[in-house]
Write a protein that holds these residues in place. Structure first.
Motif, PDB file in Angstrom:
ATOM      1  N   ASP A  38      33.629  51.186  26.432  1.00 41.35           N
ATOM      2  CA  ASP A  38      32.847  50.257  25.621  1.00 41.35           C
ATOM      3  C   ASP A  38      33.007  48.846  26.162  1.00 41.35           C
ATOM      4  N   VAL A  39      34.206  48.555  26.688  1.00 44.18           N
ATOM      5  CA  VAL A  39      34.510  47.251  27.267  1.00 44.18           C
ATOM      6  C   VAL A  39      35.214  47.486  28.597  1.00 44.18           C
ATOM      7  N   VAL A  40      34.795  46.767  29.624  1.00 46.10           N
ATOM      8  CA  VAL A  40      35.439  46.842  30.935  1.00 46.10           C
ATOM      9  C   VAL A  40      36.017  45.459  31.235  1.00 46.10           C
ATOM     10  N   LEU A  41      37.330  45.416  31.478  1.00 44.94           N
ATOM     11  CA  LEU A  41      37.988  44.176  31.879  1.00 44.94           C
ATOM     12  C   LEU A  41      38.367  44.334  33.338  1.00 44.94           C
ATOM     13  N   VAL A  42      37.777  43.521  34.178  1.00 43.11           N
ATOM     14  CA  VAL A  42      38.037  43.568  35.610  1.00 43.11           C
ATOM     15  C   VAL A  42      39.011  42.436  35.934  1.00 43.11           C
ATOM     16  N   VAL A  43      40.184  42.796  36.424  1.00 46.76           N
ATOM     17  CA  VAL A  43      41.184  41.797  36.807  1.00 46.76           C
ATOM     18  C   VAL A  43      41.094  41.634  38.317  1.00 46.76           C
ATOM     19  N   GLU A  44      40.855  40.400  38.749  1.00 43.97           N
ATOM     20  CA  GLU A  44      40.694  40.184  40.183  1.00 43.97           C
ATOM     21  C   GLU A  44      41.261  38.843  40.600  1.00 43.97           C
ATOM     22  N   ARG A  45      41.484  38.737  41.878  1.00 43.90           N
ATOM     23  CA  ARG A  45      41.906  37.468  42.469  1.00 43.90           C
ATOM     24  C   ARG A  45      40.652  36.772  42.974  1.00 43.90           C
ATOM     25  N   PRO A  46      40.599  35.461  42.857  1.00 47.09           N
ATOM     26  CA  PRO A  46      39.422  34.747  43.356  1.00 47.09           C
ATOM     27  C   PRO A  46      39.449  34.664  44.889  1.00 47.09           C
ATOM     28  N   ALA A  47      39.039  35.752  45.531  1.00 44.24           N
ATOM     29  CA  ALA A  47      39.081  35.841  46.983  1.00 44.24           C
ATOM     30  C   ALA A  47      37.745  36.354  47.497  1.00 44.24           C
TER      31      ALA A  47
END
Length: 175
Positions: free
Chosen positions: A94-103
């Motif tokens: 229902d919810v997708v949280l994408v954790v990423e580095r600003p690269a």
């Protein structure tokens, strides 16, 4: 969640045709039930993903058969795309949280996420992790990401914390 870093059991050790997650589940002192991914080598990971590829509805079936209460919250932490496991989780979310580095490498891979989310009604948010404002290139990439993602970006970036680095080094036996 309190699991020993040496624990090898988990979801990746289950066969897709098995009927229960009970063999891979743990419960911590706060009475939180969880199933770790498990410790696997490259060959075992490849086999797990091949089994999932052959059973595209496996994760959905497992969640349906888990007997969860109607108000249960299920958090699924997956490898980054491309991953069969991540794709199955995204299809159910229902919810997708994408954790990423600003690269730049992540920004180039954003298209893969867009393809995985195509036709989905899930809300998608991006949390920018390990942001270091002292790097000019990272600030430029961060500005592009903020412009492209708009409201889908989490409200704040997460800056690197020395305590987290020390904890990781300690768990890895480096300290």
């Amino acid at each position: 969640l309190g699991l020993s870093p040496q624990e090898a059991d988990g979801l990746s050790r289950l066969k897709p045709e098995s009927g229960s997650w009970a063999h891979a589940s743990f419960r911590n002192s706060d009475r939180v039930h969880f199933i770790p991914f498990g410790r696997v080598d490259a060959a075992e990971l490849w086999c797990f993903e091949q089994r999932l590829q052959a059973a595209p509805g496996w994760l959905d079936q497992q969640l349906d058969g888990a007997g969860l209460p109607a108000d249960a919250v299920v958090l699924i932490d997956t490898p980054r795309l491309p991953s069969v496991f991540a794709h199955q989780a995204i299809q159910l979310a229902d919810v997708v949280l994408v954790v990423e580095r600003p690269a730049l490498a992540w920004y180039a891979g954003l298209r893969q996420l867009g393809c995985a989310l195509a036709g989905k009604e899930a809300q998608t948010f991006h949390l920018l992790n390990q942001v270091d404002a002292s790097h000019e290139l990272q600030n430029d990439v961060l500005a592009v990401i903020r412009g492209d993602l708009g409201d889908r970006r989490a409200p704040f970036p997460v800056h690197p914390a020395q305590a987290i680095r020390r904890a990781f080094a300690s768990e890895s036996g480096l300290v």
